[in-house]
Scaffold this motif. Sequence first.
Motif, short mmCIF file in Angstrom:
data_model
loop_
_atom_site.label_atom_id
_atom_site.label_comp_id
_atom_site.label_asym_id
_atom_site.label_seq_id
_atom_site.Cartn_x
_atom_site.Cartn_y
_atom_site.Cartn_z
N GLY B 74 0.77 -1.23 0.00
CA GLY B 74 0.00 0.00 0.00
C GLY B 74 0.80 1.28 0.00
N ALA B 75 2.13 1.20 -0.04
CA ALA B 75 2.96 2.41 0.01
C ALA B 75 2.67 3.33 -1.16
N ARG B 76 2.81 4.63 -0.93
CA ARG B 76 2.79 5.62 -2.00
C ARG B 76 3.90 5.26 -2.99
N VAL B 77 3.66 5.43 -4.30
CA VAL B 77 4.67 5.04 -5.28
C VAL B 77 4.96 6.18 -6.25
N THR B 78 6.24 6.30 -6.64
CA THR B 78 6.69 7.28 -7.64
C THR B 78 7.75 6.61 -8.50
N SER B 79 7.74 6.91 -9.79
CA SER B 79 8.81 6.47 -10.68
C SER B 79 9.33 7.69 -11.42
N VAL B 80 10.65 7.82 -11.49
CA VAL B 80 11.22 9.01 -12.12
C VAL B 80 12.26 8.62 -13.15
N TYR B 81 12.44 9.47 -14.16
CA TYR B 81 13.50 9.23 -15.13
C TYR B 81 14.23 10.52 -15.45
N ALA B 82 15.54 10.48 -15.42
CA ALA B 82 16.37 11.62 -15.80
C ALA B 82 17.71 11.11 -16.32
N ALA B 83 17.67 10.05 -17.13
CA ALA B 83 18.89 9.43 -17.66
C ALA B 83 19.86 9.14 -16.51
N CYS B 84 21.13 9.52 -16.68
CA CYS B 84 22.13 9.20 -15.64
C CYS B 84 21.80 9.85 -14.30
N ALA B 85 20.98 10.89 -14.32
CA ALA B 85 20.64 11.60 -13.09
C ALA B 85 19.37 11.04 -12.45
N SER B 86 18.86 9.93 -12.94
CA SER B 86 17.60 9.39 -12.41
C SER B 86 17.68 9.11 -10.91
N GLY B 87 18.80 8.58 -10.48
CA GLY B 87 18.95 8.24 -9.07
C GLY B 87 18.86 9.47 -8.18
N ALA B 88 19.47 10.56 -8.62
CA ALA B 88 19.41 11.79 -7.84
C ALA B 88 18.00 12.35 -7.81
N GLN B 89 17.29 12.20 -8.94
CA GLN B 89 15.89 12.66 -8.98
C GLN B 89 15.06 11.84 -8.00
N ALA B 90 15.36 10.55 -7.90
CA ALA B 90 14.62 9.70 -6.97
C ALA B 90 14.89 10.13 -5.52
N ILE B 91 16.16 10.42 -5.24
CA ILE B 91 16.52 10.89 -3.89
C ILE B 91 15.86 12.24 -3.62
N SER B 92 15.86 13.10 -4.61
CA SER B 92 15.24 14.43 -4.46
C SER B 92 13.75 14.30 -4.17
N THR B 93 13.10 13.39 -4.88
CA THR B 93 11.66 13.18 -4.68
C THR B 93 11.39 12.67 -3.27
N ALA B 94 12.19 11.70 -2.85
CA ALA B 94 12.02 11.13 -1.52
C ALA B 94 12.22 12.21 -0.45
N ARG B 95 13.25 13.01 -0.64
CA ARG B 95 13.55 14.06 0.32
C ARG B 95 12.39 15.06 0.41
N ALA B 96 11.86 15.45 -0.75
CA ALA B 96 10.75 16.41 -0.76
C ALA B 96 9.54 15.84 -0.03
N GLN B 97 9.29 14.56 -0.21
CA GLN B 97 8.15 13.95 0.49
C GLN B 97 8.38 13.96 2.00
N ILE B 98 9.61 13.69 2.41
CA ILE B 98 9.91 13.66 3.85
C ILE B 98 9.83 15.07 4.44
N LEU B 99 10.46 16.03 3.76
CA LEU B 99 10.49 17.40 4.30
C LEU B 99 9.12 18.04 4.31
N SER B 100 8.25 17.62 3.40
CA SER B 100 6.90 18.19 3.37
C SER B 100 5.95 17.45 4.30
N GLY B 101 6.43 16.37 4.91
CA GLY B 101 5.58 15.62 5.83
C GLY B 101 4.68 14.60 5.17
N LEU B 102 4.87 14.35 3.87
CA LEU B 102 4.05 13.35 3.17
C LEU B 102 4.42 11.94 3.57
N ALA B 103 5.67 11.74 3.97
CA ALA B 103 6.12 10.39 4.34
C ALA B 103 7.21 10.50 5.39
#
Lengths: 148, 396
Positions: B74-103
């Motif tokens: 049941g976890a919230r799910v996100t998939s991101v793509y930014a070529a070689c930077a995809s991993g950083a985009q994933a970390i950025s997304t996770a961080r934004a969710q944490i800092l905004s209190g979503l997760a």
Amino acid sequence: MSRTRTPVVDGWFTGDGDDFRLLGTRCSACAAVFFPREDVHCRNPGCPGGDLEEVPLSQRGYIWSYTDSRYRPPSPYVTDPELPWEPYALIAVELESERMVVLGQAAPGFTVADLAVGMEVEVVPGVLHEDTETIWTTWHWRPTGVAI
Amino acid sequence: MTGDVAVLGAGMHPWGKWGRGFVEYGVAAARAALADAGLEWRQVGSIVGADTVRSGYPGYVAGAAFAKALGWQGARVTSVYAACASGAQAISTARAQILSGLADVVLVVGADAAPKGFFRPAGGDRPDDPDWLRFRVLGATNPTYFGLYARRRMAVHGDTLEDFTQVKVKNAALGALNANARYRKPVTAQEVAASPVVADPLRLLDICATSDGGAALVLSSMEFARRHGVAEPVRIRAVSTVTPRYPNTVLDLPEIATDSAVAVDPTAETFRASIARAAYEEAGIGPDDLSLAEVYDLSTALELQWYEDLGLCGQGEGAELLRDGETAPGGRIPVNMSGGLASFGEAVPAQAIAQVCEVTWQLRGQAGDRQVAGARVGITANQGLFGHGSAVIAVR
């Protein structure tokens, strides 16, 4: 049977012999130049947006850098797998008046050993590959004043 | 300044050519990261997957592919793509969710199963796709761009082939110490020189391979980390995901030409330098504060370029920094203590996450024979095709 000469991409170059030119577009509002051509929107974020008009690029420029392809590139580059691979050079050329760098293959016969950063080159018509019906044309960069 | 998020867990599936699916590598990395964090998958409120474009539809929805394989919970799910930077985009997304209190707790996963040989564009005739065009019109593979950059550095800065070779020698020696690396043998200068030229002036051993691999991180709020009993976690303090500014006057993959500087003068700062600057500004630190850096050494010459773009030295001084041993173990600012892409080969969506895994282990003092003594601050940096900046700063 005569074969058709077809540009590998439509609208990127025009002319024959000494009249051969790469074609870009220029914004009528801010004068920004684009190659490959932009035909819909100017990409300068500070520009209100003007009409994009076709413009021929400078025929000559200076080598910004160069390299070559010692191994057969994958599709969609077209090669004959029956033939041994012949490396070709790639040249990135700085165009002074457009203030941009444009990549292209070197004219046949020129290898990296013939090239140097800063060397003057000119754009010339070239053939990318041929099949039974079509000669696919492209642009090549060729060192000026050098015979091989 | 934004707030910190805690790195509770880091995990990898070893890099290699294993011949299995990307989901398997990602799940192995995710389980390792969860175990490292001391958390169960069911405690994770959100999963962010870094996509791969080489594994069909599941690759485009990597977050869901990993969540299903781990067991739907049941976890919230996100998939991101930014070529070689995809991993950083994933970390950025996770961080934004944490800092905004979503997760409270977010699992970040990236994995790839790479084909043999050159990367190539997706199939079909797509004359409006710059990536398709550079192959169709020029046969310009990734290594040819690396060759152009290397030759330019030689002409402008006086870098030598020997400098490039020494980057490989340094990184191979470190990769030999890393159980997650694909290439685990030291390499000599003679071996580099004896390897075939791929894209003049670069040889096979100057250029990173394409690999299978997986990496994962468990990130959480600082408050959750405290409740979980981790008083001093490694913290992510900055994630840079900036784009270039017009006109971009460096010939970047996959473009056939740069922007023209006729209408607007270019800024003195290149795109790559702006990636690092944005991270430094967000973290409130500078290059002098760094204990180590993990950079994207797609080629040996590019590693030297990153030294300059990260501000580890002045423009044109990268080779000198290397020659002085400053980026080697024991130097002022060790670079690519993991062994870098030279030792891993690139597993595109996993690579930026793997960089942060290495920094995490270094900052915890868990890097074994690769440990940078007293490491407190680390930066990771890379650049994805089509204008994706990527840099992460972590502290402890």
